[in-house]
Design a protein around this motif. Sequence first.
Motif, PDB file in Angstrom:
ATOM      1  N   GLY A  89     -12.645   6.526  -6.980  1.00 54.40           N
ATOM      2  CA  GLY A  89     -12.172   5.263  -6.431  1.00 54.40           C
ATOM      3  C   GLY A  89     -12.167   4.199  -7.514  1.00 54.40           C
ATOM      4  O   GLY A  89     -13.200   3.906  -8.113  1.00 54.40           O
ATOM      5  N   GLU A  90     -10.985   3.661  -7.749  1.00 56.28           N
ATOM      6  CA  GLU A  90     -10.862   2.630  -8.795  1.00 56.28           C
ATOM      7  C   GLU A  90     -10.598   1.286  -8.131  1.00 56.28           C
ATOM      8  O   GLU A  90      -9.762   1.182  -7.232  1.00 56.28           O
ATOM      9  CB  GLU A  90      -9.683   2.947  -9.716  1.00 56.28           C
ATOM     10  CG  GLU A  90      -9.779   4.293 -10.409  1.00 56.28           C
ATOM     11  CD  GLU A  90      -8.424   4.689 -10.974  1.00 56.28           C
ATOM     12  OE1 GLU A  90      -8.055   4.188 -12.046  1.00 56.28           O
ATOM     13  OE2 GLU A  90      -7.731   5.497 -10.320  1.00 56.28           O
ATOM     14  N   ILE A  91     -11.277   0.280  -8.629  1.00 58.00           N
ATOM     15  CA  ILE A  91     -11.019  -1.088  -8.168  1.00 58.00           C
ATOM     16  C   ILE A  91     -10.810  -1.955  -9.398  1.00 58.00           C
ATOM     17  O   ILE A  91     -11.628  -1.943 -10.331  1.00 58.00           O
ATOM     18  CB  ILE A  91     -12.192  -1.622  -7.323  1.00 58.00           C
ATOM     19  CG1 ILE A  91     -12.332  -0.798  -6.038  1.00 58.00           C
ATOM     20  CG2 ILE A  91     -11.978  -3.099  -6.984  1.00 58.00           C
ATOM     21  CD1 ILE A  91     -13.513  -1.190  -5.181  1.00 58.00           C
ATOM     22  N   SER A 125       0.864  -1.187   0.000  1.00 62.03           N
ATOM     23  CA  SER A 125       0.000   0.000   0.000  1.00 62.03           C
ATOM     24  C   SER A 125       0.890   1.223   0.000  1.00 62.03           C
ATOM     25  O   SER A 125       1.982   1.216   0.588  1.00 62.03           O
ATOM     26  CB  SER A 125      -0.935   0.000   1.211  1.00 62.03           C
ATOM     27  OG  SER A 125      -0.228   0.311   2.385  1.00 62.03           O
ATOM     28  N   ASN A 133      -6.627  -1.291  -5.533  1.00 57.29           N
ATOM     29  CA  ASN A 133      -7.508  -0.173  -5.126  1.00 57.29           C
ATOM     30  C   ASN A 133      -6.743   1.117  -5.311  1.00 57.29           C
ATOM     31  O   ASN A 133      -5.586   1.202  -4.881  1.00 57.29           O
ATOM     32  CB  ASN A 133      -7.828  -0.259  -3.632  1.00 57.29           C
ATOM     33  CG  ASN A 133      -8.978  -1.190  -3.341  1.00 57.29           C
ATOM     34  OD1 ASN A 133     -10.097  -0.768  -3.152  1.00 57.29           O
ATOM     35  ND2 ASN A 133      -8.664  -2.475  -3.315  1.00 57.29           N
ATOM     36  N   ARG A 134      -7.376   2.085  -5.931  1.00 59.98           N
ATOM     37  CA  ARG A 134      -6.703   3.392  -6.011  1.00 59.98           C
ATOM     38  C   ARG A 134      -7.757   4.474  -5.793  1.00 59.98           C
ATOM     39  O   ARG A 134      -8.699   4.603  -6.549  1.00 59.98           O
ATOM     40  CB  ARG A 134      -6.027   3.584  -7.367  1.00 59.98           C
ATOM     41  CG  ARG A 134      -5.312   4.947  -7.462  1.00 59.98           C
ATOM     42  CD  ARG A 134      -4.329   5.021  -8.624  1.00 59.98           C
ATOM     43  NE  ARG A 134      -4.875   4.473  -9.834  1.00 59.98           N
ATOM     44  CZ  ARG A 134      -4.183   3.719 -10.694  1.00 59.98           C
ATOM     45  NH1 ARG A 134      -2.926   3.438 -10.496  1.00 59.98           N
ATOM     46  NH2 ARG A 134      -4.764   3.252 -11.778  1.00 59.98           N
ATOM     47  N   ASP A 135      -7.583   5.235  -4.730  1.00 64.11           N
ATOM     48  CA  ASP A 135      -8.479   6.353  -4.423  1.00 64.11           C
ATOM     49  C   ASP A 135      -7.730   7.651  -4.683  1.00 64.11           C
ATOM     50  O   ASP A 135      -6.657   7.885  -4.113  1.00 64.11           O
ATOM     51  CB  ASP A 135      -8.901   6.321  -2.951  1.00 64.11           C
ATOM     52  CG  ASP A 135      -9.709   5.085  -2.607  1.00 64.11           C
ATOM     53  OD1 ASP A 135     -10.213   4.430  -3.543  1.00 64.11           O
ATOM     54  OD2 ASP A 135      -9.828   4.774  -1.405  1.00 64.11           O
ATOM     55  N   LYS A 158      -3.169   4.032  -2.728  1.00 58.47           N
ATOM     56  CA  LYS A 158      -3.190   2.857  -3.603  1.00 58.47           C
ATOM     57  C   LYS A 158      -2.801   1.614  -2.805  1.00 58.47           C
ATOM     58  O   LYS A 158      -1.924   1.693  -1.934  1.00 58.47           O
ATOM     59  CB  LYS A 158      -2.192   3.069  -4.751  1.00 58.47           C
ATOM     60  CG  LYS A 158      -2.332   2.063  -5.866  1.00 58.47           C
ATOM     61  CD  LYS A 158      -1.552   2.499  -7.100  1.00 58.47           C
ATOM     62  CE  LYS A 158      -0.074   2.268  -6.943  1.00 58.47           C
ATOM     63  NZ  LYS A 158       0.685   2.417  -8.177  1.00 58.47           N
ATOM     64  N   LYS A 198     -11.180   1.304   2.805  1.00 59.93           N
ATOM     65  CA  LYS A 198     -11.524   0.886   1.457  1.00 59.93           C
ATOM     66  C   LYS A 198     -12.853   0.156   1.512  1.00 59.93           C
ATOM     67  O   LYS A 198     -13.411  -0.068   2.582  1.00 59.93           O
ATOM     68  CB  LYS A 198     -10.421   0.062   0.805  1.00 59.93           C
ATOM     69  CG  LYS A 198     -10.163  -1.286   1.450  1.00 59.93           C
ATOM     70  CD  LYS A 198      -9.283  -2.190   0.601  1.00 59.93           C
ATOM     71  CE  LYS A 198      -7.844  -1.705   0.480  1.00 59.93           C
ATOM     72  NZ  LYS A 198      -6.961  -2.763  -0.094  1.00 59.93           N
ATOM     73  N   ARG A 199     -13.346  -0.196   0.335  1.00 59.22           N
ATOM     74  CA  ARG A 199     -14.634  -0.851   0.246  1.00 59.22           C
ATOM     75  C   ARG A 199     -14.589  -2.311   0.687  1.00 59.22           C
ATOM     76  O   ARG A 199     -13.622  -3.011   0.402  1.00 59.22           O
ATOM     77  CB  ARG A 199     -15.064  -0.897  -1.215  1.00 59.22           C
ATOM     78  CG  ARG A 199     -15.641   0.341  -1.818  1.00 59.22           C
ATOM     79  CD  ARG A 199     -16.904   0.711  -1.181  1.00 59.22           C
ATOM     80  NE  ARG A 199     -17.062   2.132  -1.392  1.00 59.22           N
ATOM     81  CZ  ARG A 199     -18.146   2.675  -1.911  1.00 59.22           C
ATOM     82  NH1 ARG A 199     -19.147   1.919  -2.262  1.00 59.22           N
ATOM     83  NH2 ARG A 199     -18.230   3.976  -2.051  1.00 59.22           N
ATOM     84  N   HIS A 205     -15.054   6.447   1.070  1.00 62.34           N
ATOM     85  CA  HIS A 205     -15.909   5.286   1.287  1.00 62.34           C
ATOM     86  C   HIS A 205     -16.781   5.521   2.521  1.00 62.34           C
ATOM     87  O   HIS A 205     -16.406   6.254   3.421  1.00 62.34           O
ATOM     88  CB  HIS A 205     -15.052   4.031   1.470  1.00 62.34           C
ATOM     89  CG  HIS A 205     -14.087   3.817   0.343  1.00 62.34           C
ATOM     90  ND1 HIS A 205     -14.506   3.531  -0.935  1.00 62.34           N
ATOM     91  CD2 HIS A 205     -12.731   3.904   0.286  1.00 62.34           C
ATOM     92  CE1 HIS A 205     -13.451   3.438  -1.730  1.00 62.34           C
ATOM     93  NE2 HIS A 205     -12.359   3.661  -1.014  1.00 62.34           N
ATOM     94  N   LEU A 231     -13.256  -6.021  -0.421  1.00 64.75           N
ATOM     95  CA  LEU A 231     -11.791  -6.094  -0.420  1.00 64.75           C
ATOM     96  C   LEU A 231     -11.205  -5.721   0.941  1.00 64.75           C
ATOM     97  O   LEU A 231     -10.166  -6.247   1.348  1.00 64.75           O
ATOM     98  CB  LEU A 231     -11.221  -5.208  -1.525  1.00 64.75           C
ATOM     99  CG  LEU A 231     -11.464  -5.750  -2.950  1.00 64.75           C
ATOM    100  CD1 LEU A 231     -11.003  -4.739  -3.993  1.00 64.75           C
ATOM    101  CD2 LEU A 231     -10.743  -7.074  -3.161  1.00 64.75           C
TER     102      LEU A 231
END
Lengths: 699, 339
Positions: A615-617, A535, A582-584, A564, B280-281, B274, B284
């Motif tokens: 937010g990308e997943i 991370s 994950n990237r916010d 990230k 995070k969501r 979130h 995950l």
Amino acid sequence: MKKTTYRLNSALGRIVLILTLPLCSLSAADIPEDVDTSRWNCKNCEFEEGLSGSFSLGLGTVSDESFKFGEYNALYQDGAFPIADAELRYRGEEADYLNLKLQDLALDSRVLEIDGGQQGNYRLMLNYQQLSHAISNSAQTPYRGSGSDTLVLPAGWVDAGATSGMTQLDASLRDLELKTQRNRLEFGAAYIPHSEWETALKVRQEIREGSKRSTGSFFFNSAQLIEPVDYVTNELDVSATYTTREWQSRVAYYASVFTNHNESLSWDNAYNPLTAGADEGQLALPPDNQFHQLQFSTGYQMSRATRFNAELAVGRMEQDEDLLAASLNPNRVVLLPRTSANAQVDTTTLNLQMNSRISEQLNVKAAYRYNDHDNQTPSELFDWITTDTFSAVARTNLPYSFTDNELDLSADYRFSQRTKLSAGYQHKIKQRTNQEVDETSEDSLWGKLSYRSDNDIDWLIKAEHAQRDASGYNLVAQTDPSQSLLMRKYNLADRVREAGSISASFNPNESSTLSLSVDLAQDDYSDSLVGLTESNEIHYNLDSSFILSESTSLHDFAGREVIKSHQAGSQTFSVADWFALNRDTTDSFGVGLKHLLMENKLELGADLVLMHARGEIRIENTANFPDLETNLETLKFYASYQLRENMTVNAAYWYERYDAKDWALDNIDVDTLSSVIGFGETVPDYSVQALMVSLRYKF
Amino acid sequence: MKTITTPGLLRLILFPLLAGIMGLNLAHAQQVEQVDTEPTLATLQKYSEKGADTCLKCHDEDSEFPVLNIFKTKHAMAADTRTPFGGLQCESCHGPAVNNEWMQGDQPEDGHTVNKVKDGEQRPPMLNFGLKSKQPVAAQNRMCLGCHQGNTHIGWQGSQHENSDISCASCHKIHTPHDPVLDRVKQPEVCYQCHQQQRAEFYKPSTHPLRFGQLSCSDCHASHGSAGSTLLNKPTLNQTCFSCHAEKRGPFLWEHAPAAEDCSLCHTPHGSIHPALLKKRAPLLCQQCHSQRGHPSVALTASGLTGSNPSRLLLLGSCTNCHSQVHGSNHPSGVKMMR
């Protein structure tokens, strides 16, 4: 004309330091005997005496109803609202005083503060504050009894195996409002029996009422539920402080007693029962509990250069709520090993710190921190029922305990008034029980350079390297089903952390600043095959404020933050076979302007803030998730015009627009999911204007 | 019941270290004793003849540095003998001003007083405060600590802010009836001057209500120093959170280990994109720790968002659609946080 100049250099710095040392050890009233104050008449001193204050009355209006706009400001409904604020001050000749403040009297965010007494002798306070939390007004539910501890389905409800078969669902839906309100009443008193002693008492009661989201399930079938909130938290804080020039100590007792007027939430099963009797479920709601803590803090000035601080806090968390039945299913009756929770955690924190200025240039610090969370809850084997439906293999409750031991060593070396170098080492050992890792050990090294360049820019550069090692990763035997052998939970795993930052700030004058900073941190869990593997985050920030002219000031900020992380999973339970990213990313920008006109009688201002979050997943080798997005634009104009010396008219206009995309909620209706009865909530999307006009009278 | 022992390594390091510092301190104390016998400025010079009246001749509301609002503050409560105006007035804090002769190396003569600065003359240096002060921060702060060393200020020395050379006047405004940093609504702006990242975070969609003045930084943080790592009000992070979220304190019959240990393992306090300030969501977030055979270990992809049977494991509350008691459960059948 004679002009005298002074060289302000480090020599002067030392001189002033020496100058201040004897002074600082004086209390203000300790007038040295050789100072002749017979002519200190203070005839130009405009001491405040008597009654003064102000009150504001006005009207505001909100264009649209939005629980997100009014989430915390109590402006969640459209329409007009009164504005009523007041302040009252009284100052007497004998240091007696009274302050009274009333704010938002007509809203759910109202505040009342009364503070009075005789300064230097005693003080009494009474505060009342309401905090409103508007959660949602777009939810729907087929259940009746929302807000109570029992949710029932309406007469004629038709059970089904899936939501699509619930023929009465649509007809049964009722609109819901989810919000909570905290009402805090606080009484405080302080008494100074002697110049070296101060005693204080604070009693606070918070009543929190309303409702919030929860869910309840019968095996894999669930429903979103309204959980009642009816809490009372009583707090007591008593302290006594002893202060002398060399030694300061404080002993305090803190108690927090939490009471929930609902011990459980039960609800009807809306699905076809998977086993006979699984018609009703029951959730345990937050149990009544108490926390008591005795705290002792002390600071001792061992010499002019060396100080010792210590703090010890010993506490106990207790919870002994009667246990509910293991199931409401009459066909699933089990005996419990005990009738109440009998849960108890003893807490101890100890902090020792010594700070010593070895020389004018060198300062060293050593600190030891101990934190113990000793869970004494009895560990017993419980027969249990899965979601009021099936009997399950008995499990033992695991009281988690942990102990931290931490040693910090650091030193600052000041090369000059402009340059200081700091470095430190930290050794931290954390021990846990009933978890996969018994002990983690972490060593950190950090350095910091602060430097003021010739052009008066303050630079700050920091770097840190840390390595954490776990003593060994072993599955917890009592966990069923067991974890993947490859899993390394990120708070227990081996980790290498690298962090750094650089910032520059410039203060051309007291009212103007310009600063830039970049912060980054990277955590590498390279020994973790499943779980969090990496991370990192980076933050860029720019902030400035300028006095553009005698009557105009400008302030602004801009920032970007990227958080990230990478993680891996194993659905084959053999090797890591899926990988996620994950990237916010959050961008924010704000600018504000203030301008004075008409000999400072008219003040105009504007503030604009823009925020965009994404937010990308991504799961490797699969289709991308849609981006989570949030946009916020908020614009405020305000004006204040002084009609008379004691009368001001204030006006404010507030426009705020918010929209979001959230795949977890977008287009998910009450029955979209076959095995979850949802609330059918919509993602907040609002455009609200608010206008406020008030008249302030000062006396 | 646990069996945890204090690591020997720490004992080996800690106690010799403290002893070493004590030794250094004693040596330094002897050195300081010698300095103490040397004449200091306080013994070399005098205070003004007329006290505050001397200063107020110039520092009225029309001056570049107006000070009259000090009389609307606690510091100017003459009947309270602890305050500056119960003692040496302006010079309680700013010290006896230094005269020209002294600055040039000569000792002041008895009876020397501070005089009005004439046009074109530079003000003789005296202790002043704030960002543009030429005096060392330590010297500025030492003056304030002379009176404000007790109670919540006990931990100031050695604290993060003190180590970072933050002066009291960097945050506090003294000559004003309403010090912004003591005002719940205005306080965050003061803190944001340095903590810019936090300002941006409080505009995120999920956050604590600082933006609306319902909370302030000091509701969680002790800016004058505390035992915790991030200047928290309570000895531990969780205790700080529980002061407003007592319903999550438990201890529960079935604990969720990370919740009992450290709220910040799942939550971020200042703001998140979130819900519920989560880092995070779900799923995950949960799958960072849960890899059990079956649904916890399955890769939940975007294919579960649409189609004829969207995934209950992804949408709405994801894992919490069933495991709603994530902070711990007191239900005898709450082992999996479903009751």
